[in-house]
Scaffold this motif. Structure first.
Motif, PDB file in Angstrom:
ATOM      1  N   GLU A 123       0.430 -12.718  -1.053  1.00  0.00           N
ATOM      2  CA  GLU A 123      -0.894 -12.237  -1.443  1.00  0.00           C
ATOM      3  C   GLU A 123      -1.296 -11.146  -0.461  1.00  0.00           C
ATOM      4  O   GLU A 123      -1.762 -11.435   0.646  1.00  0.00           O
ATOM      5  CB  GLU A 123      -1.905 -13.379  -1.453  1.00  0.00           C
ATOM      6  CG  GLU A 123      -3.337 -12.943  -1.698  1.00  0.00           C
ATOM      7  CD  GLU A 123      -3.482 -11.975  -2.876  1.00  0.00           C
ATOM      8  OE1 GLU A 123      -4.020 -10.875  -2.667  1.00  0.00           O
ATOM      9  OE2 GLU A 123      -3.044 -12.328  -3.988  1.00  0.00           O
TER      10      GLU A 123
ATOM     11  N   CYS B 254       0.354 -16.212   1.852  1.00  0.00           N
ATOM     12  CA  CYS B 254      -0.381 -16.549   0.630  1.00  0.00           C
ATOM     13  C   CYS B 254      -1.126 -17.856   0.858  1.00  0.00           C
ATOM     14  O   CYS B 254      -0.552 -18.815   1.394  1.00  0.00           O
ATOM     15  CB  CYS B 254       0.566 -16.678  -0.562  1.00  0.00           C
ATOM     16  SG  CYS B 254      -0.315 -16.943  -2.133  1.00  0.00           S
TER      17      CYS B 254
ATOM     18  N   ASP C 109       7.129  -2.142 -11.431  1.00  0.00           N
ATOM     19  CA  ASP C 109       6.016  -2.691 -10.662  1.00  0.00           C
ATOM     20  C   ASP C 109       4.712  -1.914 -10.818  1.00  0.00           C
ATOM     21  O   ASP C 109       3.645  -2.422 -10.474  1.00  0.00           O
ATOM     22  CB  ASP C 109       6.395  -2.765  -9.178  1.00  0.00           C
ATOM     23  CG  ASP C 109       7.402  -3.865  -8.912  1.00  0.00           C
ATOM     24  OD1 ASP C 109       7.304  -4.919  -9.560  1.00  0.00           O
ATOM     25  OD2 ASP C 109       8.285  -3.675  -8.056  1.00  0.00           O
ATOM     26  N   TYR C 110       4.794  -0.681 -11.316  1.00  0.00           N
ATOM     27  CA  TYR C 110       3.609   0.147 -11.560  1.00  0.00           C
ATOM     28  C   TYR C 110       3.851   0.808 -12.911  1.00  0.00           C
ATOM     29  O   TYR C 110       4.719   1.667 -13.023  1.00  0.00           O
ATOM     30  CB  TYR C 110       3.461   1.196 -10.457  1.00  0.00           C
ATOM     31  CG  TYR C 110       2.153   1.966 -10.420  1.00  0.00           C
ATOM     32  CD1 TYR C 110       1.610   2.568 -11.549  1.00  0.00           C
ATOM     33  CD2 TYR C 110       1.469   2.137  -9.228  1.00  0.00           C
ATOM     34  CE1 TYR C 110       0.431   3.285 -11.504  1.00  0.00           C
ATOM     35  CE2 TYR C 110       0.286   2.857  -9.164  1.00  0.00           C
ATOM     36  CZ  TYR C 110      -0.221   3.433 -10.305  1.00  0.00           C
ATOM     37  OH  TYR C 110      -1.395   4.156 -10.259  1.00  0.00           O
TER      38      TYR C 110
ATOM     39  N   THR D 290       8.197  -0.675  -3.650  1.00  0.00           N
ATOM     40  CA  THR D 290       7.371  -1.877  -3.599  1.00  0.00           C
ATOM     41  C   THR D 290       7.580  -2.594  -2.279  1.00  0.00           C
ATOM     42  O   THR D 290       8.718  -2.873  -1.887  1.00  0.00           O
ATOM     43  CB  THR D 290       7.723  -2.831  -4.760  1.00  0.00           C
ATOM     44  OG1 THR D 290       7.596  -2.129  -6.004  1.00  0.00           O
ATOM     45  CG2 THR D 290       6.801  -4.041  -4.758  1.00  0.00           C
TER      46      THR D 290
ATOM     47  N   PHE E  68       6.743  -6.038  -0.196  1.00  0.00           N
ATOM     48  CA  PHE E  68       6.363  -7.437  -0.399  1.00  0.00           C
ATOM     49  C   PHE E  68       5.802  -7.982   0.910  1.00  0.00           C
ATOM     50  O   PHE E  68       6.540  -8.144   1.889  1.00  0.00           O
ATOM     51  CB  PHE E  68       7.578  -8.247  -0.855  1.00  0.00           C
ATOM     52  CG  PHE E  68       8.134  -7.776  -2.168  1.00  0.00           C
ATOM     53  CD1 PHE E  68       7.615  -8.248  -3.357  1.00  0.00           C
ATOM     54  CD2 PHE E  68       9.160  -6.852  -2.212  1.00  0.00           C
ATOM     55  CE1 PHE E  68       8.117  -7.812  -4.580  1.00  0.00           C
ATOM     56  CE2 PHE E  68       9.676  -6.401  -3.415  1.00  0.00           C
ATOM     57  CZ  PHE E  68       9.141  -6.880  -4.603  1.00  0.00           C
TER      58      PHE E  68
ATOM     59  N   VAL F 101       3.633   0.318  -4.256  1.00  0.00           N
ATOM     60  CA  VAL F 101       3.002  -0.913  -4.712  1.00  0.00           C
ATOM     61  C   VAL F 101       3.066  -1.938  -3.588  1.00  0.00           C
ATOM     62  O   VAL F 101       4.137  -2.184  -3.017  1.00  0.00           O
ATOM     63  CB  VAL F 101       3.699  -1.469  -5.968  1.00  0.00           C
ATOM     64  CG1 VAL F 101       3.103  -2.825  -6.351  1.00  0.00           C
ATOM     65  CG2 VAL F 101       3.567  -0.486  -7.124  1.00  0.00           C
TER      66      VAL F 101
ATOM     67  N   LEU G 143      -1.422  -2.271  -6.448  1.00  0.00           N
ATOM     68  CA  LEU G 143      -1.590  -3.571  -5.796  1.00  0.00           C
ATOM     69  C   LEU G 143      -1.333  -4.677  -6.802  1.00  0.00           C
ATOM     70  O   LEU G 143      -1.850  -4.657  -7.923  1.00  0.00           O
ATOM     71  CB  LEU G 143      -3.021  -3.699  -5.256  1.00  0.00           C
ATOM     72  CG  LEU G 143      -3.389  -5.038  -4.599  1.00  0.00           C
ATOM     73  CD1 LEU G 143      -2.698  -5.193  -3.249  1.00  0.00           C
ATOM     74  CD2 LEU G 143      -4.908  -5.162  -4.439  1.00  0.00           C
ATOM     75  N   HIS G 144      -0.534  -5.676  -6.399  1.00  0.00           N
ATOM     76  CA  HIS G 144      -0.386  -6.932  -7.137  1.00  0.00           C
ATOM     77  C   HIS G 144      -1.176  -7.991  -6.379  1.00  0.00           C
ATOM     78  O   HIS G 144      -0.909  -8.239  -5.198  1.00  0.00           O
ATOM     79  CB  HIS G 144       1.080  -7.365  -7.213  1.00  0.00           C
ATOM     80  CG  HIS G 144       1.945  -6.445  -7.992  1.00  0.00           C
ATOM     81  ND1 HIS G 144       3.329  -6.569  -8.013  1.00  0.00           N
ATOM     82  CD2 HIS G 144       1.662  -5.390  -8.790  1.00  0.00           C
ATOM     83  CE1 HIS G 144       3.834  -5.626  -8.788  1.00  0.00           C
ATOM     84  NE2 HIS G 144       2.849  -4.889  -9.264  1.00  0.00           N
ATOM     85  N   THR G 145      -2.119  -8.633  -7.029  1.00  0.00           N
ATOM     86  CA  THR G 145      -2.957  -9.606  -6.326  1.00  0.00           C
ATOM     87  C   THR G 145      -3.432 -10.697  -7.264  1.00  0.00           C
ATOM     88  O   THR G 145      -3.630 -10.476  -8.456  1.00  0.00           O
ATOM     89  CB  THR G 145      -4.183  -8.913  -5.693  1.00  0.00           C
ATOM     90  OG1 THR G 145      -4.985  -9.892  -5.013  1.00  0.00           O
ATOM     91  CG2 THR G 145      -5.041  -8.207  -6.739  1.00  0.00           C
TER      92      THR G 145
ATOM     93  N   SER H 281       2.778  -5.743  -2.872  1.00  0.00           N
ATOM     94  CA  SER H 281       2.872  -6.999  -3.599  1.00  0.00           C
ATOM     95  C   SER H 281       2.979  -8.123  -2.582  1.00  0.00           C
ATOM     96  O   SER H 281       2.696  -7.953  -1.407  1.00  0.00           O
ATOM     97  CB  SER H 281       4.078  -6.940  -4.548  1.00  0.00           C
ATOM     98  OG  SER H 281       4.111  -8.044  -5.413  1.00  0.00           O
TER      99      SER H 281
ATOM    100  N   ASP I 193      -3.293 -11.024 -11.187  1.00  0.00           N
ATOM    101  CA  ASP I 193      -2.691 -12.272 -11.668  1.00  0.00           C
ATOM    102  C   ASP I 193      -3.779 -13.279 -11.989  1.00  0.00           C
ATOM    103  O   ASP I 193      -4.524 -13.707 -11.094  1.00  0.00           O
ATOM    104  CB  ASP I 193      -1.750 -12.849 -10.607  1.00  0.00           C
ATOM    105  CG  ASP I 193      -0.521 -11.989 -10.401  1.00  0.00           C
ATOM    106  OD1 ASP I 193       0.008 -11.471 -11.401  1.00  0.00           O
ATOM    107  OD2 ASP I 193      -0.100 -11.810  -9.249  1.00  0.00           O
TER     108      ASP I 193
END
Length: 234
Positions: A79, A32, A18-19, A26, A28, A74, A102-104, A76, A125
Protein backbone atom coordinates in the motif's frame (compact mmCIF):
# COMPACT_ATOMS: atom_id res chain seq x y z
CA UNK A 1 11.63 12.92 4.75
CA UNK A 2 13.12 12.60 1.27
CA UNK A 3 12.55 10.30 -1.69
CA UNK A 4 15.71 8.42 -0.65
CA UNK A 5 13.68 7.03 2.27
CA UNK A 6 11.27 5.26 -0.07
CA UNK A 7 11.26 1.51 0.70
CA UNK A 8 10.92 -0.29 -2.62
CA UNK A 9 10.43 -4.05 -2.70
CA UNK A 10 10.78 -4.47 -6.46
CA UNK A 11 10.52 -2.80 -9.85
CA UNK A 12 9.05 -3.69 -13.24
CA UNK A 13 11.26 -1.80 -15.66
CA UNK A 14 8.60 -1.84 -18.38
CA UNK A 15 4.86 -2.43 -18.13
CA UNK A 16 1.99 -2.13 -20.58
CA UNK A 17 -0.75 -3.04 -18.08
CA UNK A 18 -0.23 -0.98 -14.93
CA UNK A 19 -1.30 2.39 -16.39
CA UNK A 20 -4.03 2.17 -19.05
CA UNK A 21 -2.85 3.12 -22.54
CA UNK A 22 0.60 4.19 -21.34
CA UNK A 23 4.02 2.57 -21.12
CA UNK A 24 5.22 2.68 -17.54
CA UNK A 25 7.82 1.60 -15.04
CA UNK A 26 6.23 0.22 -11.89
CA UNK A 27 7.69 0.48 -8.40
CA UNK A 28 6.33 -1.90 -5.76
CA UNK A 29 6.51 -0.27 -2.35
CA UNK A 30 6.79 -2.16 0.92
CA UNK A 31 4.21 -2.07 3.68
CA UNK A 32 0.46 -2.68 3.97
CA UNK A 33 -1.91 -2.37 6.95
CA UNK A 34 -4.22 -5.08 5.62
CA UNK A 35 -3.92 -8.85 5.31
CA UNK A 36 -6.16 -9.70 2.36
CA UNK A 37 -6.61 -13.46 2.04
CA UNK A 38 -5.90 -13.47 -1.70
CA UNK A 39 -2.94 -11.06 -1.58
CA UNK A 40 -0.53 -12.22 -4.30
CA UNK A 41 2.35 -10.04 -3.06
CA UNK A 42 2.57 -11.11 0.61
CA UNK A 43 6.30 -10.36 0.64
CA UNK A 44 5.38 -6.66 0.31
CA UNK A 45 3.26 -6.58 3.49
CA UNK A 46 6.15 -5.94 5.95
CA UNK A 47 7.67 -2.48 5.79
CA UNK A 48 11.13 -4.01 5.70
CA UNK A 49 12.08 -5.33 2.25
CA UNK A 50 13.39 -8.75 1.36
CA UNK A 51 16.17 -9.66 -1.02
CA UNK A 52 14.63 -7.79 -3.97
CA UNK A 53 15.09 -4.34 -2.45
CA UNK A 54 15.57 -1.47 -4.91
CA UNK A 55 16.86 1.90 -3.75
CA UNK A 56 15.29 5.13 -4.91
CA UNK A 57 18.59 6.15 -6.50
CA UNK A 58 18.62 2.93 -8.55
CA UNK A 59 15.03 3.52 -9.63
CA UNK A 60 15.74 7.14 -10.48
CA UNK A 61 18.74 6.24 -12.63
CA UNK A 62 16.57 3.77 -14.54
CA UNK A 63 13.93 6.45 -15.11
CA UNK A 64 16.49 8.99 -16.25
CA UNK A 65 17.68 6.54 -18.91
CA UNK A 66 14.09 5.96 -20.04
CA UNK A 67 13.00 9.59 -20.40
CA UNK A 68 11.31 9.93 -23.76
CA UNK A 69 10.72 6.14 -23.94
CA UNK A 70 8.37 5.63 -21.00
CA UNK A 71 5.24 7.69 -20.43
CA UNK A 72 4.67 7.11 -16.75
CA UNK A 73 5.77 5.82 -13.37
CA UNK A 74 3.31 3.75 -11.36
CA UNK A 75 3.68 3.41 -7.60
CA UNK A 76 2.10 0.16 -6.47
CA UNK A 77 2.47 -2.10 -3.47
CA UNK A 78 1.85 -3.18 -0.83
CA UNK A 79 0.00 0.00 0.00
CA UNK A 80 2.14 2.89 -1.27
CA UNK A 81 0.25 5.72 0.45
CA UNK A 82 1.48 4.72 3.91
CA UNK A 83 5.05 5.75 3.03
CA UNK A 84 5.74 9.43 3.72
CA UNK A 85 8.58 9.38 1.19
CA UNK A 86 6.10 8.79 -1.62
CA UNK A 87 5.25 12.49 -1.90
CA UNK A 88 8.82 13.69 -2.63
CA UNK A 89 9.25 10.76 -5.03
CA UNK A 90 6.14 11.85 -6.94
CA UNK A 91 7.47 15.38 -7.05
CA UNK A 92 10.73 14.15 -8.55
CA UNK A 93 9.07 11.98 -11.21
CA UNK A 94 6.76 14.86 -12.14
CA UNK A 95 9.82 17.10 -12.53
CA UNK A 96 11.25 14.45 -14.87
CA UNK A 97 8.13 14.89 -17.06
CA UNK A 98 6.63 11.49 -16.29
CA UNK A 99 2.95 10.93 -15.64
CA UNK A 100 2.36 9.62 -12.13
CA UNK A 101 0.12 6.62 -11.55
CA UNK A 102 -0.89 5.10 -8.23
CA UNK A 103 -2.38 1.74 -7.22
CA UNK A 104 -4.03 2.06 -3.82
CA UNK A 105 -6.68 0.60 -1.57
CA UNK A 106 -6.90 4.01 0.17
CA UNK A 107 -6.92 2.68 3.75
CA UNK A 108 -6.41 6.23 5.09
CA UNK A 109 -8.10 8.95 3.06
CA UNK A 110 -5.93 11.80 4.35
CA UNK A 111 -2.78 10.05 3.14
CA UNK A 112 -4.24 9.83 -0.36
CA UNK A 113 -5.56 13.39 -0.41
CA UNK A 114 -2.13 14.94 0.11
CA UNK A 115 -0.84 13.10 -2.97
CA UNK A 116 -3.62 14.07 -5.38
CA UNK A 117 -1.98 17.25 -6.79
CA UNK A 118 0.98 15.12 -7.93
CA UNK A 119 -0.99 12.31 -9.56
CA UNK A 120 -2.33 11.85 -13.08
CA UNK A 121 -4.17 8.54 -12.71
CA UNK A 122 -5.28 6.27 -9.87
CA UNK A 123 -6.29 2.62 -9.81
CA UNK A 124 -8.48 2.38 -6.71
CA UNK A 125 -8.89 -1.11 -5.25
CA UNK A 126 -12.37 -1.63 -3.91
CA UNK A 127 -12.48 -4.89 -1.97
CA UNK A 128 -16.18 -5.28 -1.22
CA UNK A 129 -19.16 -3.34 0.06
CA UNK A 130 -18.07 -1.35 3.14
CA UNK A 131 -19.76 -3.72 5.60
CA UNK A 132 -17.98 -6.72 4.06
CA UNK A 133 -14.41 -5.39 4.01
CA UNK A 134 -13.27 -7.31 7.08
CA UNK A 135 -14.07 -10.57 5.28
CA UNK A 136 -11.37 -9.69 2.76
CA UNK A 137 -8.84 -7.56 4.67
CA UNK A 138 -9.17 -9.15 8.15
CA UNK A 139 -9.21 -5.55 9.47
CA UNK A 140 -12.45 -4.51 11.16
CA UNK A 141 -11.81 -0.81 10.55
CA UNK A 142 -11.34 -1.07 6.79
CA UNK A 143 -13.78 -0.05 4.10
CA UNK A 144 -15.32 3.31 4.91
CA UNK A 145 -12.33 5.42 3.90
CA UNK A 146 -11.75 3.39 0.75
CA UNK A 147 -15.26 4.14 -0.45
CA UNK A 148 -14.90 7.80 0.62
CA UNK A 149 -11.86 7.99 -1.66
CA UNK A 150 -14.19 7.76 -4.67
CA UNK A 151 -15.68 11.18 -3.92
CA UNK A 152 -12.21 12.62 -3.27
CA UNK A 153 -11.00 11.40 -6.66
CA UNK A 154 -14.11 12.70 -8.41
CA UNK A 155 -13.70 16.10 -6.78
CA UNK A 156 -10.04 16.23 -7.81
CA UNK A 157 -10.84 15.71 -11.49
CA UNK A 158 -8.22 12.95 -11.75
CA UNK A 159 -8.65 10.09 -14.18
CA UNK A 160 -9.23 6.87 -12.22
CA UNK A 161 -10.71 3.42 -12.36
CA UNK A 162 -12.04 1.20 -9.61
CA UNK A 163 -10.89 -2.42 -9.52
CA UNK A 164 -12.14 -5.37 -7.49
CA UNK A 165 -10.36 -8.67 -7.00
CA UNK A 166 -12.74 -11.64 -7.17
CA UNK A 167 -12.10 -14.91 -5.36
CA UNK A 168 -14.96 -17.39 -5.46
CA UNK A 169 -14.41 -18.57 -1.87
CA UNK A 170 -14.90 -15.03 -0.57
CA UNK A 171 -17.35 -13.41 -2.97
CA UNK A 172 -20.30 -14.75 -4.91
CA UNK A 173 -21.25 -13.33 -8.31
CA UNK A 174 -24.07 -11.50 -6.51
CA UNK A 175 -21.52 -9.79 -4.23
CA UNK A 176 -19.52 -8.60 -7.22
CA UNK A 177 -22.62 -7.32 -8.99
CA UNK A 178 -23.73 -5.47 -5.85
CA UNK A 179 -20.35 -3.73 -5.62
CA UNK A 180 -20.51 -2.74 -9.28
CA UNK A 181 -24.04 -1.41 -8.98
CA UNK A 182 -23.11 0.73 -5.99
CA UNK A 183 -20.05 2.10 -7.81
CA UNK A 184 -22.21 3.00 -10.79
CA UNK A 185 -24.72 4.70 -8.47
CA UNK A 186 -21.85 6.84 -7.16
CA UNK A 187 -20.91 7.94 -10.64
CA UNK A 188 -17.88 5.71 -11.24
CA UNK A 189 -17.31 5.39 -14.99
CA UNK A 190 -14.56 2.75 -15.18
CA UNK A 191 -14.61 -0.58 -13.36
CA UNK A 192 -12.55 -3.74 -13.72
CA UNK A 193 -12.98 -7.11 -12.01
CA UNK A 194 -9.69 -8.94 -11.55
CA UNK A 195 -9.71 -12.71 -11.03
CA UNK A 196 -7.60 -13.58 -7.97
CA UNK A 197 -4.27 -15.22 -8.73
CA UNK A 198 -4.14 -18.49 -6.84
CA UNK A 199 -0.51 -19.44 -7.51
CA UNK A 200 0.66 -17.36 -4.55
CA UNK A 201 -1.70 -16.09 -1.87
CA UNK A 202 -1.29 -14.94 1.70
CA UNK A 203 -3.92 -17.45 2.82
CA UNK A 204 -3.54 -20.54 0.65
CA UNK A 205 -6.18 -22.38 2.67
CA UNK A 206 -8.99 -20.61 0.80
CA UNK A 207 -8.09 -22.61 -2.30
CA UNK A 208 -7.94 -21.67 -5.94
CA UNK A 209 -11.45 -20.25 -6.10
CA UNK A 210 -12.22 -21.36 -9.64
CA UNK A 211 -14.95 -19.49 -11.47
CA UNK A 212 -17.17 -20.94 -14.15
CA UNK A 213 -17.73 -19.32 -17.52
CA UNK A 214 -21.39 -18.86 -16.59
CA UNK A 215 -20.43 -16.95 -13.41
CA UNK A 216 -18.11 -14.55 -15.18
CA UNK A 217 -20.58 -14.08 -18.03
CA UNK A 218 -23.36 -13.31 -15.55
CA UNK A 219 -21.24 -10.62 -13.88
CA UNK A 220 -20.24 -9.13 -17.21
CA UNK A 221 -23.82 -9.06 -18.53
CA UNK A 222 -25.04 -7.27 -15.42
CA UNK A 223 -22.23 -4.74 -15.08
CA UNK A 224 -20.95 -3.90 -18.55
CA UNK A 225 -23.98 -1.71 -19.40
CA UNK A 226 -23.40 0.41 -16.27
CA UNK A 227 -19.93 1.75 -17.11
CA UNK A 228 -18.07 3.52 -19.87
CA UNK A 229 -15.44 0.78 -19.61
CA UNK A 230 -15.80 -2.59 -17.88
CA UNK A 231 -13.37 -5.52 -17.98
CA UNK A 232 -12.95 -8.90 -16.37
CA UNK A 233 -9.20 -9.46 -16.20
CA UNK A 234 -7.52 -12.80 -15.73
Amino acid sequence: MTADNLVIGGMAAFSTVDYPQHLAATLFLQGCPWRCHYCHNPHLIPLEPGDEKVTWQQARRHLERRQGLLDAVVFSGGEPTIQKALLPALQQTRAMKFRNGLHTGAPHLKLLERLLPWLDWVGLDIKALPADYEIITTNRHSGQESWAAISALQDSGLDFECRMTWHAALQSPEHVIAVGQRLADQGVRRFAVQIARSAQMLNASIGAGYLSLDETQNVSNNLAPLFETFDIRE
